[in-house]
Scaffold this active site. Structure first.
Site: not given
Ligand code: NAD
Length: 494
Positions: A176, A281, A382
């Site tokens: 979104e 990533c 992360e």
């Protein structure tokens, strides 16, 4: 706010009566549109049209389906710059980087164009007396893809192109945060000749994802995003009896051996660590300095971190754009601000820097953190920002142990001049994608993208494994020998 980003249902834009969310331009912080979130009625319409479109699309010969994908591929090439500008405006990455994203997505579409070859089955003659055995692969039906904000075109293309080429229909639930490019893909698919209902885009948050996973029409669920959400999606899909694959977060290590050219390694770490503001990533977030190369490596990295040009993604001078949101900006700044509490040394911290004229944009400059401890939060989690941690070790054994002990196992690389060290690394590094003198070891589309450990749930990769995920095998045994008659209660060998 200029417009509403609609859903894409049955080959048409559709705005729900329900809630809308603002979509911001990360470069300025200004709202550029709002996105329509799915209500129950929209969800029903999306599932109904995707189900209705399945039988005719499945029954079209694979070569005819591939023809539509060829058309789509040509349209994507034609609209590459337009898509790159759209990605940059909603995600924040530089237009040049966004062009690369579209190019990588095109690789997957080209793989999907080869679907008649990918779906060829196997045949064995005379597997018993007068018996032949063969295998064929069938599409599953309505398939679902839930995608992250960081590649709003590439990941939808990776999933959708192969799913559709295999004869499935596909519902995309994009992030979104940058939902616009997905709708453009819907329009281009339609222009390419894809029948209505085969590709659907539905916007929403957790409730929409869960309703789609639970819907009886949905047969398979692909997810790319954070590990926590990936795990819950995978669990929910499994509980509902669906096949699932979920690709999660990462903490990619790049090991620099004493025989590596330090400038080359530092260029690689800076490019892969700070590029796209660290929101890939496969970003390098840990540089492992082996056997005394630490001081020289940190000096070379600091020089690069200090000179990176931060600015809006549509300014050709910008080397990195903003991060996706104010929340991401605050999170990254907070992690770097507390790094020294766990004994690390912050060598460069540009995370608080502003870009003149764009003070409300979500900019985060590069940070370099040295002497990072294995137990610290900045090492374990992360960060997903332009932050490189340096860990110093004495040997390759210790470097391999770091990678082995980390929860994530997406990618890992080594920079070395030694074939022996490289070969040992490629065998022993605990990651799904391994690089030798390559910073971001994402394989080409004719191989598969797949991490290890908590970077993945499920056992099939993306790209040249996706056709396995999006089809189910059928094994057929035939005998056309009418001379075989009579009842036989034995369980006979061949
Ligand atoms: P995210 O997990 O927040 O969101 C991913 C998708 O899930 C979005 O569509 C989002 O709307 C939806 N979602 C969010 N919360 C949900 C919930 N509670 N239940 C159901 N759905 C939910 O991830 P993100 O921030 O958009 O993307 C960044 C993450 O994606 C990073 O962790 C990055 O490493 C990972 N990523 C992994 C790969 C890979 O190949 N392993 C590739 C790209 C990105």
């Amino acid at each position: 706010m200029s417009s509403t980003i609609p859903h894409w249902i049955n080959g048409q834009a559709h705005v729900s009566a329900g809630e809308q969310l603002p979509v911001l331009n990360p470069a300025t912080g200004d709202p550029i549109a709002s996105v329509s979130l799915a209500d129950a009625d929209t969800l029903k319409q999306a599932l109904a049209s995707a189900s209705a479109a399945f039988p005719a699309w499945r029954d079209l010969p694979a070569a005819r389906r591939a023809q539509v994908l060829y058309n789509f591929r040509n349209l994507l090439r034609e609209h590459q710059d337009e898509l790159a500008a759209l990605i940059s405006a909603q995600h924040g990455k530089t237009v040049d980087d966004a062009r690369g994203e579209v190019a990588r997505g095109l690789d997957s579409v080209e793989l999907a164009c080869g679907v008649p070859a990918l779906l060829k089955g196997e045949t064995s003659e005379q597997t018993g007396r007068g018996i032949d055995t063969f295998s064929i692969r069938h599409p599953l039906g309505v398939t679902l893809g839930i995608t992250p904000f960081n590649f709003p075109v590439m990941i939808p293309l990776i999933m959708a192109s192969v799913a559709i080429a295999c004869g499935n229909t596909f519902i995309l639930k994009p992030s979104e945060q940058d939902p616009g490019p997905a709708i453009r893909l819907g329009e281009l698919f339609k222009q390419a000749g894809l029948p209505d209902g085969v590709f659907t885009v539905l916007h929403g948050r957790q409730e929409t994802v869960e309703a789609l996973i639970d819907a009886p029409e949905v047969t398979a669920v692909s997810f790319v995003g954070s590990t926590a959400v990936g795990h819950s999606v995978y669990k929910r899909a499994a509980e509902a009896g669906k096949r699932a694959q979920a690709f999660g977060g990462a903490k990619n290590h790049l090991v620099v051996m004493p025989d590596a050219p330090i400038d080359v390694a530092a260029d690689a770490i800076a490019s892969a660590g700070f590029g796209a503001a660290g929101q890939r990533c496969m970003a390098v977030s840990v540089a492992v300095a082996v056997g005394g190369v630490g001081d020289e490596l940190v000096a070379a990295l600091a020089e690069r971190a200090r000179t990176v040009v931060i600015g809006p993604g549509n300014d050709p001078k910008s080397e990195i754009g903003p991060v996706v949101s104010a929340a991401a900006q605050q999170r990254i700044r907070g992690i770097v601000a507390t790094a020294e509490n766990s004994g690390a040394t912050v060598v460069v911290d540009r995370t608080g820097e502003q870009v003149p004229g764009f003070e409300n944009g979500f900019y985060v400059g590069p940070a370099l953190v040295d002497h990072v401890e294995k137990s610290s939060a900045i090492y374990r989690t992360e960060v997903f920002g332009p932050v490189v941690c340096v860990v110093r070790v004495d040997t390759l054994d210790e470097a391999l142990a770091l990678i082995r002990d980390h929860q994530y196992g997406n990618g890992a690389s080594i920079f070395t001049a030694s074939g022996g060290a490289a070969r040992r690394f490629q065998r022993e590094a605990s990651a799904g994608m391994v690089g030798v003198n390559v910073p971001i070891p994402v394989p080409v589309a004719t191989y598969a993208v797949a991490g290890w450990k908590s970077s993945v749930f499920g056992d099939t990769g993306l790209n040249n494994d996706s056709w396995r995920f999006y089809t189910q095998p059928k094994y057929i045994t035939t005998r056309w020998d009418e001379s075989v008659t009579g009842v036989d209660f034995g369980f006979r060998p061949n």
